[in-house]
Design a protein around this motif. Structure first.
Motif, mmCIF file in Angstrom:
data_model
loop_
_atom_site.group_PDB
_atom_site.id
_atom_site.type_symbol
_atom_site.label_atom_id
_atom_site.label_comp_id
_atom_site.label_asym_id
_atom_site.label_seq_id
_atom_site.Cartn_x
_atom_site.Cartn_y
_atom_site.Cartn_z
ATOM 1 N N ARG A 1 0.838 -1.188 0.000
ATOM 2 C CA ARG A 1 0.000 0.000 0.000
ATOM 3 C C ARG A 1 0.875 1.241 0.000
ATOM 4 N NH1 ARG A 1 -4.842 2.186 1.860
ATOM 5 N NH2 ARG A 1 -4.283 3.203 3.796
ATOM 6 N N ALA A 2 1.880 1.200 0.863
ATOM 7 C CA ALA A 2 2.789 2.348 0.960
ATOM 8 C C ALA A 2 3.487 2.560 -0.378
ATOM 9 C CB ALA A 2 3.807 2.112 2.067
ATOM 10 N N ALA A 3 3.910 1.439 -1.007
ATOM 11 C CA ALA A 3 4.623 1.549 -2.279
ATOM 12 C C ALA A 3 3.738 2.198 -3.329
ATOM 13 C CB ALA A 3 5.054 0.164 -2.752
ATOM 14 N N SER A 4 2.482 1.776 -3.352
ATOM 15 C CA SER A 4 1.568 2.323 -4.350
ATOM 16 C C SER A 4 1.294 3.797 -4.097
ATOM 17 C CB SER A 4 0.264 1.523 -4.327
ATOM 18 O OG SER A 4 -0.671 2.118 -5.173
ATOM 19 N N LEU A 5 1.031 4.142 -2.842
ATOM 20 C CA LEU A 5 0.755 5.544 -2.522
ATOM 21 C C LEU A 5 1.975 6.402 -2.842
ATOM 22 C CD1 LEU A 5 -1.187 5.186 0.843
ATOM 23 C CD2 LEU A 5 -2.100 5.846 -1.385
ATOM 24 N N ALA A 6 3.163 5.854 -2.532
ATOM 25 C CA ALA A 6 4.381 6.622 -2.776
ATOM 26 C C ALA A 6 4.623 6.803 -4.266
ATOM 27 C CB ALA A 6 5.570 5.916 -2.130
ATOM 28 N N CYS A 7 4.041 5.915 -5.091
ATOM 29 C CA CYS A 7 4.178 6.056 -6.544
ATOM 30 C C CYS A 7 3.224 7.112 -7.079
ATOM 31 C CB CYS A 7 3.877 4.732 -7.239
ATOM 32 S SG CYS A 7 5.274 3.627 -7.258
ATOM 33 N N GLY A 8 2.445 7.730 -6.203
ATOM 34 C CA GLY A 8 1.535 8.772 -6.665
ATOM 35 C C GLY A 8 0.176 8.230 -7.056
ATOM 36 N N ALA A 9 -0.175 7.028 -6.551
ATOM 37 C CA ALA A 9 -1.497 6.489 -6.835
ATOM 38 C C ALA A 9 -2.466 7.008 -5.778
ATOM 39 C CB ALA A 9 -1.469 4.970 -6.814
ATOM 40 N N SER A 10 -3.711 7.243 -6.178
ATOM 41 C CA SER A 10 -4.717 7.650 -5.198
ATOM 42 C C SER A 10 -5.135 6.419 -4.405
ATOM 43 C CB SER A 10 -5.918 8.234 -5.934
ATOM 44 O OG SER A 10 -6.568 7.205 -6.647
#
Lengths: 267, 871
Positions: free
Chosen positions: B753-762
């Motif tokens: 989750r953190a990886a995805s959010l850090a990639c700029g995903a909502s």
């Protein structure tokens, strides 16, 4: 150990072209406990800045404050400002998702998605709705080359990324961060879960990426900080003790506590 | 190391023994054994239930068994045999001969007992008829007269002390006084079985001197006003139908009998008449000729009997040798000279061109015997019958299941004179002209069930074609249970599908919401609350669904349908409005106020649907939803427009985007923010209108092509319907699906989750692109387990589904599920009966279904767990 006393922070970084991140009198509380005290520093653009300090000194907290990954934590309170190219990232007008698009992040533990290698790399593009195949393929190749992983995985881009070794996975995560075209790369102890050979490769990679990206790296490993960074910030008990040119910090630190930490007297 | 060993630098004052104590080791061992044995017992218990079910069900598929077979050579009978019958307990067999003599034989020993001779006044019987179910019989004579009477055995229970003296011992159980058989039931009771015959005065039917050649006799009407009908054929091939109605004056007790008689139309063509049959109401008459032709007469109006059709019921070159009714008189069994035995039904068929719109159709083709069929004996209980061929081989068959239950006397070479099937279907008796009497005690507990009748289409009497039917009981004795599991399995699947259609989107959306979008403190409240929903007994849910929900849904059906559109729409609108709030206020009102706002939106959405329902109904459903779905009002077009609106909008927006995108984007870029927004909005509006037009045109085209959204899924409205069941059962399965899916999504490691959010995903992109794909097997398992629950769910379907075993996808019609069927029919099932075993088969089918579903779910969960470990 005696109760720490905090004198004025010593401040002697090597100046870059301009300031990328400006941290100003930044305080942070987890509930009632204050984790960061009046942190102020200018991160120079295109340089590698290392954050060092003993466990629990607030390095990771500071790093996670920079792209607001701390947001989900309960009862978090801040005070002061962090500005990215002049935009206050805690300001009312900030688009947090847009902010994270400007700052790539590499975590302590490699965290590739359970998808193919190629899909992992282009994830930031997928999120933006890019469907142009040529652009996607180009990004896969370029980013993997930038992360020095291309030669090892170019034959198996469709395979699941979880099949890669730890070091490869971490480089894939770097490739993923790079694919999103960030201005700043935040690295939270990227080598702590890796063996020395993988570590050496990542360090080499950081050195190559320097210049194109502003890199902020949290590390426990003083040698690593010395090897890869131009500027180093030493933090202790939530305060920035000394921020300055890496060579000078490691050879001739101004603060006594920096000296003690670097020489291994505590930490 | 040495320092620690020597104990100088120890960090603890405790000296630890380095050997495991005996108690610990025994406890460990004991726990190991208990756990192993317990686990084994669980497996054994489940396997035991399975084996038990199978063992109960297996007799349904086995044919009959021969318990005993006896053969006696008696004196050659004086005269031709007319009929042979046995009593309920297979103690006595009675044969009636053309000379008026009768023979009573004690079946277990072959002892001939004294029996009355029917006083025929020197006449010889030329025709004989006995009804299948009662003792009534009629005989016809050479002088054209007919006599009626009753023939049969009588059984009474007497006490041991009342036994007459001087009894002769027949065998261990039976004694006789020479005429009656005394059969010992237990130490205290005996059963006295005698044979009796009553014959009434002769009635002249045919012209004097014309012998009665064929006779069929039926007793119908009520007990107070019995009607006797008989069909006679005399030597001149004249068929005469006579109906006698007897009325009893309640005051004087005087009986008056009125006679009506009619001569059937003369038959064209020639051919020896083999038999004539008549139904109990005397409204249909069948006459069979040797050449295979069967003539059917309509005699509903006795004044003008009509020949309806003449059909050949045997193959070319095959003679018709015997014809008979089965119980219920809807099915005709035709035996041929090639050994063929076929069952014909009179079914409605307008295409046949007959004047009464019915025709005879071959319903069941049974296995062929090796020699011409000579005699048929129908069962008085069910659709079983026995056929004897010219060599004396007797097969016991079942019409509906079209199978041969028993093959008796396979080595026989001599023709039988009469065969009889005992009243309880547990014996077959056959006599032949040489005086040989054969008896078989048989046991055919479940003649009507085969895999084909349970899972395939079966042609039942009175049905126009083979069908899947479940109808296990009725008030009529001649009723045949129809035991197809297909409508029940279908009902279970239908209920499950509609319940899941309702439950899965809600449960998954809730799981995504609480696992990804809300603070974990909210989750800590919501999740146990949802799980508590599961603890609501399903009987309460069913009760509420049937008595409260069903009438409400029925009264406000348009509003309920509208809610499904209005509620999501109002929530979307509310979410959009919330976005427009200044960030500071949005943050300030984030907690409770936002939650309250959501409730307000929910209620206003419901109110809106309620308020808009009449208009909605008027526009799309011709003003009345129920008569619209019934097909009695309005056209399908407005609703079709509604259905096609999303598709039309998607198509239009795709077109607009493709056509205008490049040019528009450049132009819009040059405009200011407000102007660009305006242009964008206008574009959207244009697309909406275009979509509506597309939908309207498509609907017009579809309607013109004859396609109506009604029929199939939307059809006749019934109050207890699948829609209500779907809502109630959805409510029952939502907690399970929610909990397991929530666990699966929460189990996705935080670092992804953190990886995805850090990639700029909502957060939404994170949920759909990372969390759901990673947790997909867990989510799938959740749905499967929810499905397992829905399949086995009983009380809700019993109460709210209407329990109509029909094959119909209509949401607004009822259904009967396997589980509900077991619950509903349990009180009617006698232990060991076919119905009882069928209910066990239903249970087995249910067990297999849930077992398979749960196994698949578990396998997928295992895979999921392995994958989760890898992360």
């Amino acid at each position: 150990m005696n109760a720490p006393t905090f004198g004025p922070t010593s401040y002697h970084p090597t100046k870059g072209e301009r300031t990328s991140l400006e941290i100003k009198d930044f305080n942070l509380w987890y509930g009632a406990a204050q984790a960061l005290f009046d942190v102020a520093m200018d991160v120079q653009v295109g340089m590698v800045t290392a954050l060092i300090g003993p466990s629990g000194c607030g390095k990771s907290t500071l790093l996670r404050s920079m792209n607001r990954m701390n947001d989900l934590i309960d009862n978090l309170r801040i005070n002061g400002a962090i500005r990215l190219e002049g935009d206050d990232i805690y300001g009312p007008a900030i688009d947090v998702i847009g902010l994270r698009k400007r700052m790539g992040m590499v975590f302590q533990k490699p965290n590739p998605f359970p998808m193919s290698i190629a899909e992992n790399v282009v994830y930031p593009l997928r999120v933006d709705g890019v469907t142009d195949r040529a652009l996607l393929e180009q990004t896969v190749e370029r980013s993997l080359k930038a992360a020095a992983l291309w030669d090892e995985v170019k034959g198996r881009l469709k395979e699941n990324a979880l099949g890669l070794s730890g070091g490869q996975q971490q480089r894939l995560c770097i490739a993923r961060a790079v694919a999103g075209d960030p201005e700043v790369l935040l690295m939270d102890e990227p080598c702590s879960a890796l063996d020395p050979i993988a570590t050496a490769k990542i360090e080499e990679l950081i050195d190559e990426l320097r210049g194109n990206y502003t890199i902020i790296i949290v590390t426990h490993n003083m040698q690593q900080a010395a090897r890869v960074s131009q500027n180093t910030a030493f933090m202790y008990l939530g305060r920035l003790i000394e921020y300055g040119d890496t060579k000078r910090m490691f050879t001739n630190p101004i603060e006594a506590r920096t000296q003690d930490y670097i020489t291994g007297r505590f930490g | 190391m040495t320092e620690i060993r020597s104990g100088r630098a120890r960090a603890t004052a405790y000296v630890r023994p380095k050997q495991t104590s005996r108690a610990v080791r025994y406890a460990d061992k004991a726990a190991d054994i208990v756990v192993t044995v317990g686990g084994l017992f669980v497996i054994l218990a489940v396997a035991g239930i399975m084996i038990f079910l199978v063992q109960v069900v297996v007799p349904l598929f086995t044919g009959g068994s021969l318990n005993e077979s006896r053969e006696y050579t008696l004196q050659r009978p004086e005269g031709a045999s007319l009929a042979i019958l046995t009593d309920d307990t297979n103690v006595l067999a009675v044969e009636v001969l053309a000379s008026g003599k009768t023979r009573a034989v004690h079946l277990p020993t072959g002892t001939v007992l004294a029996s009355p001779t029917i006083d025929l006044g020197g006449q010889k019987i030329t025709a004989f008829s006995k009804s299948i179910r009662s003792d009534d019989f009629a005989v016809g004579f050479a002088d054209g007269t007919v006599r009626f009477g009753q023939i049969g055995t009588r059984s009474t229970l007497i006490k041991a002390s009342d036994l007459p003296p001087n009894l002769v011992r027949l065998n261990d159980l039976d004694q006789t006084d020479g005429e009656a058989v005394f059969h010992r039931r237990d130490a205290e009771q005996f059963q006295r079985t005698t044979f009796s015959v009553i014959l009434n005065e002769p009635q002249a039917v045919a012209p004097a001197g014309r012998a009665i050649a064929q006779l069929d006799y039926r007793v119908g009407g009520t007990v107070e006003r019995p009607t006797r009908s008989f069909l006679t054929k005399d030597g001149d091939n004249v068929l005469r139908l006579t109906r006698a109605e007897t009325r009893v004056n309640l005051l004087t007790r005087r009986e008056t009998t009125t006679l009506e008689s009619a001569t059937l139309p003369a038959m064209s063509g020639s051919g020896t008449i083999i038999g004539a049959l008549m139904t109990a109401q005397a409204d249909q008459v069948y006459v069979a000729r040797e050449n295979g032709e069967v003539l059917r007469f309509d005699t509903r109006d006795l004044g003008v009997p009509k020949l309806i059709e003449t059909r050949r019921l045997t193959a070319d070159g095959v003679a018709l040798t015997t014809i008979g009714f089965l119980i219920g008189e809807q099915a005709i069994v035709v035996g041929g000279s090639d050994g063929s035995v076929n069952v014909f039904f009179r079914v409605e068929d307008a295409a046949a061109g007959t004047s009464d719109g019915h025709t005879l159709k071959l319903a069941h083709e049974l296995e062929r015997q090796r020699a011409p069929i000579r005699a048929i004996a129908a069962s008085a209980r069910n659709k079983a019958f026995a056929t004897a061929d010219a060599t004396g081989v007797i097969w016991v068959r079942h019409s509906t299941s079209a199978r041969v239950l028993m093959k008796l006397g396979e080595s026989s070479r001599t023709e039988v004179a009469s065969i009889g099937l005992s009243p309880r279907n547990d014996g077959v008796v056959a006599s032949d002209a040489s005086g040989r009497l054969r008896f078989w005690a048989i046991d055919i507990p479940h003649p009507e069930t085969t895999l084909q009748t349970i899972f395939g289409k079966v042609w039942y009497e009175g049905f126009p074609e083979p069908a899947f039917t479940w109808q296990s009981s009725s008030g009529n004795d001649e009723f045949e249970p129809k035991l197809s599991l297909v409508p029940l399995i279908f009902g279970t699947i239908k209920a499950t599908v509609y319940a899941l259609l309702f439950a899965v989107p809600i449960a998954l959306a809730a799981a995504i919401f609480t696992s990804q979008f809300v603070h974990h403190s909210v989750r800590a409240v919501v999740k146990p609350a949802m799980e508590m929903m599961a603890s609501l007994p399903s009987v309460v849910l069913g009760f509420i669904a049937a008595l409260i929900l069903a009438p409400i849904v029925e009264s406000f059906i348009a509003a309920v349908v509208l809610v499904f559109i209005a509620l999501p729409m109002s929530l979307f609108a509310a979410a959009y409005l919330w976005q427009l709030l200044p960030p500071a206020s949005a943050l300030r009102w984030d907690g409770l106020p936002k939650f309250m706002f959501m409730f307000v939106v929910l209620f206003s959405g419901c109110w809106l649907s309620y308020a808009a329902a009449p208009g909605f109904e008027a526009v799309f459903f011709a003003g009345d939803f129920r008569s619209w779905v019934n097909g009695t009002a309005g056209s399908g077009r407005p609703f079709l427009v509604l259905l096609l609106l999303p598709a039309g909008f998607l198509a239009a927006s795709a077109l607009v985007r493709r056509a205008l995108n490049g040019a528009m984007r450049d132009r819009v870029r040059q405009l200011g923010r407000t102007r660009a927004g305006l242009v964008d909005g206008l574009c959207w509006l244009l697309t909406l209108v275009a979509g509506a037009i597309v939908a309207f045109v498509l609907a017009y085209v579809f309607t013109a092509a004859g396609w109506d959204p009604r029929g199939g899924v939307l059809d006749t409205y019934v109050q207890r319907n699948t829609f209500v069941v779907g809502l109630a059962m959805g409510f029952a399965v939502i907690p399970i699906i929610y909990t397991i899916a929530e666990d699966a999504m929460s189990a996705v490691p935080e670092h992804l989750r953190a990886a995805s959010l850090a990639c700029g995903a909502s957060p939404w992109q994170t949920a759909t692109r990372v969390i759901i794909p990673t947790a997909v097997s867990g989510i799938f398992a959740a749905i499967m387990i929810g499905m397992g629950r829905a399949v086995g769910e009983t009380m809700i379907v019993v109460m709210a589904a209407g329990n109509t075993p029909i094959l119909d996808w209509n949401v607004f019609n009822g259904l009967r599920a396997l589980s509900a069927n077991i619950a509903v029919e349990l009180p009617e099932a006698v232990v060991g009966s076919t119905l009882c075993r069928m209910l066990f088969l239903a249970a087995l089918a249910l067990f297999v279904m849930t077992f398979v579903l749960n196994t698949i779910a578990e396998l997928i969960r295992q895979r999921f767990r392995r994958r989760a470990v890898q992360l």
